[in-house]
Every structure is written in C-alpha cells, then in structure tokens.
Scaffold this active site. Structure first.
Site, mmCIF file in Angstrom:
data_model
loop_
_atom_site.group_PDB
_atom_site.id
_atom_site.type_symbol
_atom_site.label_atom_id
_atom_site.label_comp_id
_atom_site.label_asym_id
_atom_site.label_seq_id
_atom_site.Cartn_x
_atom_site.Cartn_y
_atom_site.Cartn_z
ATOM 1 C CG ASP A 189 -0.308 -0.196 2.450
ATOM 2 O OD1 ASP A 189 0.635 -0.793 2.663
ATOM 3 O OD2 ASP A 189 -0.932 0.446 3.554
ATOM 4 C CD GLU A 242 3.233 -0.841 7.599
ATOM 5 O OE1 GLU A 242 3.464 -0.678 9.084
ATOM 6 O OE2 GLU A 242 3.222 0.058 6.861
#
Length: 396
Positions: free
Chosen positions: A81, A139
């Site tokens: 991400d 994350e």
C-alpha cells in the site's frame, strides 16, 4: 558457489525489477485498495509459473516449491500500500494518482519480492523446502493487513518456521543493510481525548469551567506516566499531535479535543499504561468540574526479531555483502504491522539501505520528496534470495 550464482541472477533480473518498481510507483494505491497492484503481482507470478491464492481481499500469497526433499518452510513478506501524500513534481516515474504516493518504499518491497521470486523459481531444482511469498495489503492503516492475513490463515498450510521482511531505510547508504536482534520497533496506539467543560466569556473565568486550563493540567500530568510510572528500561513515548479548542481571544470554548500516540516495547506495561492514562485524565477532569472522554485505539504490537533467525540472517548478509556493509540497528520507536507476524512465529525484519547523499537521495519516508537509489534493488533481490536459500539449506 551459491553466492556467485545468486549475484549473477540479481544482475540478470535487476533492470526488470526497476521496471516493476517504477510501474508500481506510478500507480500507487491506498491501504486495502490495492486492486491494480494485486493484479500486477498475480500477472508476474503467472508469468513465472508460481501458484498463488488471494487473501484479505487484495493480498496475494504465492508458493515456490524446492525440488529437493525437505519439509522446511520459510515465509517472505512485502507490503503493497501507499500513502495519502502528494508527490513532488518532476519525476519521470512520479505518481499518476493525485494525492497518493509510495512514500514509504512499499513499491520497493513489492518489486523486490517479485525479483526474489524470479531468482528462487529459477533455482528450485537446487534446494528443498517451500517458500511462501506474502504480498500484503494495508500496512499503513489499522487494523493492519498483517493481522487480517494471519486471521485468514497466512501462517498455515504450510506453516512457516519463520518469516523474513525488509524495509527501506534512507538513512543507510545503498549497498548496506541493518539488523537488530530482539526488540526493534514499538507498539503504537492512537489516543483520542475530549475534555468537556462550560464555555463563556474570557473576562469571567469564575463563571466557566475552562477546558483549556484543565487540558493543560492533564497533558502535563500524563507525562508522569512516562517519567514516573514506566520502568526506565522500557522505552516509552507519549506525544500529542493535535489539540483543538475552538474559542477566541476572549472566548473560553465548551470543549477541547486532542489526538496523540503512545508507544512502548512491552505488552504488559502497555496495557497498564492505558489504564493509568485513562484514570488520570478522567480523574483530573472530574476534580475540576469537567468530564473527559478518553479512547485508546489499540494499534500494532511491538516488533521482536527472534535471536536465532536474525543472527543467522545477519551472518548470511555478511557472507553476501561483507562485514563492512552490515550495520547494527538501534531500537526504532516507529511501528510496523510486521510485528503481528513476530508475535506469532520466528521473525527477522531488517533494513535495506536506499540512501545516496551524494546524489541528493536522503529524504525521510512519509515525505513528498522521498525517493530511493534504485541500485539498492540489486542488493535487495540478491540478499533476500541468498538469506532464504541459506536458511533452507542450513541444518537447524
């Protein structure tokens, strides 16, 4: 020799890994929205002939099977991400998605694991055991993609004996890596507090219950949780980053709103501190005629690098890069959801040097100017491949 063979393969796959990284950097996606990134990863695994399954919606878990007999299983993790940051202009591979940027190096992590997959898949006839490739979403956002993937069984079928992850570090020069045995990164909790009083004219404080004055008392008192309640041997941080009291020069507001963070390296003390903070804040507010709503939003646990796995990985890094290129890390009070894996199985989380001061590449992560020296990608794919195969081929 294995080292020379992997270094040659790292050379061979280096340019392709750079292309992967630049593609991912141009098309970043926010936490739990990594749909195109996930599709790209699957496309590359299909090309390599690596079987995979989807997990946690956008997560991908691939498996590489060594052809020699062995029951060993090792997991490798990369997060996918990006962050809600607008990248600086002028880069040929700059983000094409407005307000979204790979400002924490997850494009490096994902492209590197694809490069590692290419190397290890090409060597599968030379080792035994199973390598689990974990491409993880989310994350950067609670509850953390790692926690979701664990709940969905990422550490099962097959069960890894350990997991290895790496993270870019702009303050370490490219060509070097860093390791630390034991506690490495902090737990991270988000704090939300509202102190409610009774506002009014600033010229008549005796007629009001001033939430600003009360909040000041609470902020000062809560620092004693760190300075007088925490064991000095346990690093602890309490910081407030947002305070909103919408009054004016002569207006006392009805309430004050705060946001902050609490970080430490011990789960027992962490829980105790939560209770102490809430009790202290509400008690002070009540004693001064106000009320206090205090929410502790529990985040990631602390990250611990298991001694045996991490020491061995560090030694393999010395073999691959030379002693002069392997540095010792200090504790790092930032947080990482890789910590969830470290609480469940043997884990090693090390730092990949991506800085190049001479070339002006030194910006910190989570900034609009962050970038990496792409030469680090050759180190990245080669070293992780070498550590993986040495772990699988070394007797326990």
């Amino acid at each position: 020799m294995l080292k020379e063979k992997i270094k040659q393969l790292a050379d061979d796959f280096f340019e392709e890994t750079i292309k992967f990284r630049r593609h991912l950097h141009q098309y970043p996606e926010l936490s739990f929205e990594e749909y195109e990134t996930s599709a790209f990863v699957k496309e590359q695994l299909d090309r390599l002939g690596v079987p995979y399954e989807s997990m946690a919606n956008t997560g991908v878990v691939g498996l590489i099977y060594g052809e020699k007999p062995s029951t060993k299983v090792l997991a490798l993790r990369a997060d996918m991400d990006a962050l809600p940051i607008q990248e600086v202009d002028g880069r040929s591979y700059g983000s094409q998605n407005l307000g979204v940027m790979h400002a924490c190096g997850h494009d490096v992590h994902t492209s590197s694991l694809l490069g590692v997959a290419a190397i290890l898949q090409s060597l599968k006839s030379e080792f035994g055991g199973t390598i689990k490739l974990i491409f993880q979403p989310g994350e950067e956002r609670l509850p953390g993609g790692a926690s979701i993937m664990i709940k969905e069984g990422v550490l099962e079928n097959p069960v890894p004996t350990g997991i290895i992850g790496q993270h870019v570090m702009p303050f370490i020069e490219t060509g070097k890596v860093g390791f630390r045995v034991g506690k490495y990164m902090a737990s991270c909790d988000e704090l939300f507090m509202t102190v409610k009083g009774q506002g009014g004219h600033g010229a008549h404080p005796h007629q009001n219950i001033d939430p600003i004055a009360i909040t000041a008392q609470i902020i000062t008192a809560l620092q004693q949780v760190v300075s007088r309640n925490a064991d000095p041997r346990i690093p602890t941080v309490l910081s407030w980053g947002k305070i909103v009291g919408n009054g004016a020069t002569n207006i006392i507001p009805d309430e004050v709103y705060l946001e902050g963070t609490f970080r430490t390296f011990d789960e027992k003390w962490r829980a105790e501190a939560h209770e102490r903070m809430v009790k202290m804040a509400t008690g002070i507010a009540e004693s001064m005629g106000a009320t206090c709503d205090f929410e502790v939003r529990k985040g990631y646990p602390f990250l611990i690098n298991e001694e045996r796995l991490t020491t061995a990985s560090r030694n393999f890094a010395v073999e691959y890069l030379g002693e002069e290129n392997v540095v010792e890390l200090d504790i790092w009070p930032a947080a990482e959801d890789f910590s969830y894996y470290s609480q469940e199985t043997n884990a090693c989380f090390y730092r990949l040097g991506t800085g190049n001061k001479a070339a002006g590449i030194s910006s910190a992560v989570h900034t609009p100017t962050f970038d990496v020296d792409e030469n680090a990608l050759k180190v990245s794919i080669g070293l992780m491949s070498y550590i993986t195969l040495r772990q699988l081929t070394t007797s326990a």
